[in-house]
Structures are given as C-alpha cells and as structure tokens.
Design a protein around this motif. Structure first.
Motif, PDB file in Angstrom:
ATOM      1  N   LEU B 126       6.941 -15.094 -24.225  1.00 48.87           N
ATOM      2  CA  LEU B 126       7.512 -16.285 -24.840  1.00 48.87           C
ATOM      3  C   LEU B 126       6.881 -16.561 -26.194  1.00 48.87           C
ATOM      4  CD1 LEU B 126       7.908 -19.017 -22.072  1.00 48.87           C
ATOM      5  CD2 LEU B 126       9.663 -18.202 -23.654  1.00 48.87           C
ATOM      6  N   ILE B 127       5.562 -16.563 -26.231  1.00 55.77           N
ATOM      7  CA  ILE B 127       4.870 -16.932 -27.457  1.00 55.77           C
ATOM      8  C   ILE B 127       4.792 -15.774 -28.440  1.00 55.77           C
ATOM      9  CG2 ILE B 127       3.493 -18.738 -26.387  1.00 55.77           C
ATOM     10  CD1 ILE B 127       1.167 -16.802 -26.251  1.00 55.77           C
ATOM     11  N   ALA B 128       5.141 -14.574 -27.997  1.00 62.87           N
ATOM     12  CA  ALA B 128       5.037 -13.394 -28.853  1.00 62.87           C
ATOM     13  C   ALA B 128       5.896 -13.523 -30.096  1.00 62.87           C
ATOM     14  CB  ALA B 128       5.428 -12.141 -28.070  1.00 62.87           C
ATOM     15  N   GLY B 129       7.213 -13.683 -29.919  1.00 65.99           N
ATOM     16  CA  GLY B 129       8.126 -13.671 -31.045  1.00 65.99           C
ATOM     17  C   GLY B 129       8.005 -14.895 -31.932  1.00 65.99           C
ATOM     18  N   SER B 130       8.233 -16.046 -31.369  1.00 68.77           N
ATOM     19  CA  SER B 130       8.321 -17.275 -32.139  1.00 68.77           C
ATOM     20  C   SER B 130       6.967 -17.974 -32.153  1.00 68.77           C
ATOM     21  CB  SER B 130       9.344 -18.199 -31.491  1.00 68.77           C
ATOM     22  OG  SER B 130      10.299 -17.442 -30.763  1.00 68.77           O
ATOM     23  N   ASP B 131       6.601 -18.561 -33.271  1.00 68.40           N
ATOM     24  CA  ASP B 131       5.353 -19.315 -33.268  1.00 68.40           C
ATOM     25  C   ASP B 131       5.616 -20.739 -32.782  1.00 68.40           C
ATOM     26  OD1 ASP B 131       4.954 -20.419 -36.685  1.00 68.40           O
ATOM     27  OD2 ASP B 131       6.768 -19.882 -35.572  1.00 68.40           O
ATOM     28  N   LEU B 132       4.955 -21.089 -31.706  1.00 67.10           N
ATOM     29  CA  LEU B 132       5.192 -22.365 -31.039  1.00 67.10           C
ATOM     30  C   LEU B 132       3.987 -23.275 -31.241  1.00 67.10           C
ATOM     31  CD1 LEU B 132       6.605 -20.815 -27.756  1.00 67.10           C
ATOM     32  CD2 LEU B 132       7.887 -21.622 -29.752  1.00 67.10           C
ATOM     33  N   PHE B 133       4.269 -24.526 -31.419  1.00 70.10           N
ATOM     34  CA  PHE B 133       3.219 -25.501 -31.656  1.00 70.10           C
ATOM     35  C   PHE B 133       2.443 -25.793 -30.373  1.00 70.10           C
ATOM     36  CE2 PHE B 133       1.837 -29.964 -32.013  1.00 70.10           C
ATOM     37  CZ  PHE B 133       0.992 -29.835 -33.101  1.00 70.10           C
ATOM     38  N   ASP B 134       3.164 -25.968 -29.303  1.00 75.24           N
ATOM     39  CA  ASP B 134       2.515 -26.305 -28.036  1.00 75.24           C
ATOM     40  C   ASP B 134       3.366 -25.839 -26.872  1.00 75.24           C
ATOM     41  OD1 ASP B 134       0.537 -27.491 -26.385  1.00 75.24           O
ATOM     42  OD2 ASP B 134       1.869 -29.192 -26.051  1.00 75.24           O
ATOM     43  N   VAL B 135       2.717 -25.221 -25.887  1.00 75.16           N
ATOM     44  CA  VAL B 135       3.421 -24.770 -24.682  1.00 75.16           C
ATOM     45  C   VAL B 135       2.650 -25.293 -23.483  1.00 75.16           C
ATOM     46  CG1 VAL B 135       4.185 -22.786 -23.336  1.00 75.16           C
ATOM     47  CG2 VAL B 135       4.189 -22.666 -25.840  1.00 75.16           C
TER      48      VAL B 135
END
Lengths: 156, 156
Positions: B126-135
């Motif tokens: 999940l976090i690989a492709g898109s840079d996410l602020f918080d999961v």
DNA sequence: CGTGAAATTCCACTAGC
DNA sequence: GCTAGTGGAATTTCACG
C-alpha cells in the motif's frame, strides 16, 4: 476436507464473479468436462467453501446513495450489555456490517441509507437502547471498490 | 423504470438471501404463479436493480481469518496522484472495500488476510507506490454481522 | 479414485388465453 | 396474471483410465 487445487480456485474465482454461468461454460473455462466440474462444485458446497448464492442489487436503484461508517465506544463491557447491543444492532437492516474491534474504537458499523436525514433516524435508533460513550460518524464520498470476491491465494 | 411494489420487494428480499431458489418456490412464496414471477425477475434484471448473481465463500475455509480496517490520510490531492493510488489499491485482491471519505480520514479500506504477517505485506504494498501522510490500521476481533442484503424500505 | 460420455429429469422460458 | 407446452440445461447413472 480436501485442499483446494488450482482448478478449484479457478472455479471459485469464476463463481465469485458470476454464479449464473452455465455449468458447460464453467467447465470449458477450467478445461474440464461438465460432470467433473459439476462434482467439484458440489464438493465445494458440501465442504462449506461455497456458502450460498445471492443476488446483488444496485444501491442507487434502491435509493441508497449514502454510506456511513460509525465507530462506537462504550464503557459498558458486561456480557449482558453486549448481548443487548448485539441484538439491537443486528436487527437494523440499514446496518450491513458490524464488527467488534481492537484498539481505540470498540465497534465499527457500516450503514447504508438514502440521505443524511435517514441516517439520523438510524443514529437515534442506535443510541436509543444501549448507552454509548462515544459515537462518531464518517461519511463515504465515493465508493471506489466494493466486492464480495475474496482473495483465493491463501487457501490451504 | 417502473417503481417497485410490495411484490417486487418481496422477490428482492428473497433473492438477496438465496438466489438459488427455483422459480416455482419463489413464485409460491410471493403468491404468484411462476410466469409472472419470472417476468418480474427479468424486469428487475433489465432495469439493473438486480446487477448480478454471485457465490459467497466462507472466509475461514479460505484461510482468511483476519479483517483489517485501514484509514489513510494524504497531503497529495492532485488528480494524477489519485489516479495512481486508485489503480494501485484496486489491483490488490486483499482490499475488498475502498472508499473516499469526508472528514478526518481521506480513505478507508477493508482488507482480508490470513494473518498479521500477511497484512504487513499488504501494508507495505500500500505505502510502496503512493506517499501517504498517515496510515492507521484497526483489527476486527469479531465479525458480528456482514451481509450483502440491502434495506429495501427506501426504494421508490 | 477421479474422469468422460450418455440418458433422464427438471426447470427456465415461450405462446396462447 | 394464469395454464399448458417446449427446449435446454442440470443432475444422475454407467463405463473407462
């Protein structure tokens, strides 16, 4: 219960998408003749892998455009309280998912309704019976993916 | 599209629970003879009220004992980013629900996996492709209710 | 024991009332 | 919307690998 081979998984993958498909087509798709294919489907039903076959309806056509996730916290943790809460919430047809959670929230619900106003009615019904510590509602703006198809890669 | 009368709703209610039921039984249950009942079902399909018919599988039998709700926040709000994120997440078969939300969280996902370890693999993907602020991940301890049956009382 | 072909039964679907 | 009739599929039986 026998373990699932590649052919069983192929059958399940197809039936998860469309259970209407005639046995002949299904058999052809998995490189089998109709009878053995039918036998496998029978076994998958008997083993309880396939639980049932249902019709899926279009929420929009039923005037159900609004999806709400409701996270619930409580300070009541007795069995009796849980039983009452469980019974009350399960009854509500607008509640289509209901989980007991770990961590911050105690319960999580998914509710489908036509409008905010209709949600308010469900909300009132929720808090009516059981005394809840905190109820927080989050509205879905867009339903990007929603499937009944489970991943088959982990089957033993 | 004609509006749904009480008989249509009765038919839908039954088919939502069990689409395997023979037409004769269904007709009997709604006090109709087979042909008009069949006609109604046809119309409901043509109108798109009934979208399709699927087989439901037992998660436990597929080694899918763990349900995780994942709430995602991001600071990327461009269309291009969304398209990439959308495509990436939709691909993942373990993600069975995916919503864009209002309020605190930006996205909410329901993920089904066999174990915490397997979830971690999905999480990394999940976090690989898109840079996410918080999961933030919340685990379901108990699935109290989970149904594909929608409430029919609001249909126009 | 699992697989492929043939016979039968049952049910979805069509036409007439 | 109901009644009767047809076509075609699902399901059972039997033979084979």
């Amino acid at each position: 219960m026998k373990s699932l081979d590649a052919t069983d998984r192929a059958i399940l993958a197809l039936l998860q998408e469309d259970a209407d498909i005639p046995m002949a087509k299904l058999a052809e798709a998995v490189n089998l003749s109709p009878t053995p294919c039918w036998r496998r489907v029978q076994r998958l039903k008997e083993d309880g892998v396939i639980t049932r076959q249902v019709a899926l309806l279009d929420p929009a056509k039923l005037n159900l455009g609004v999806t709400v996730f409701v996270s619930v916290r409580t300070n009541q943790h007795s069995q009796a309280w849980f039983d009452r809460f469980h019974a009350a919430v399960t009854q509500i047809p607008e509640v289509v998912e209901f989980y007991r959670m770990s961590g911050e929230m105690d319960y999580l619900l998914r509710v489908v309704v036509p409008s905010i106003a209709a949600y308010d009615a469900v909300y009132k019904r929720l808090i009516a019976g059981s005394d809840l510590f905190d109820v927080s509602s989050s509205f879905a703006m867009e339903e990007i993916k929603l499937t009944t198809a489970l991943p088959l890669d982990y089957a033993l």
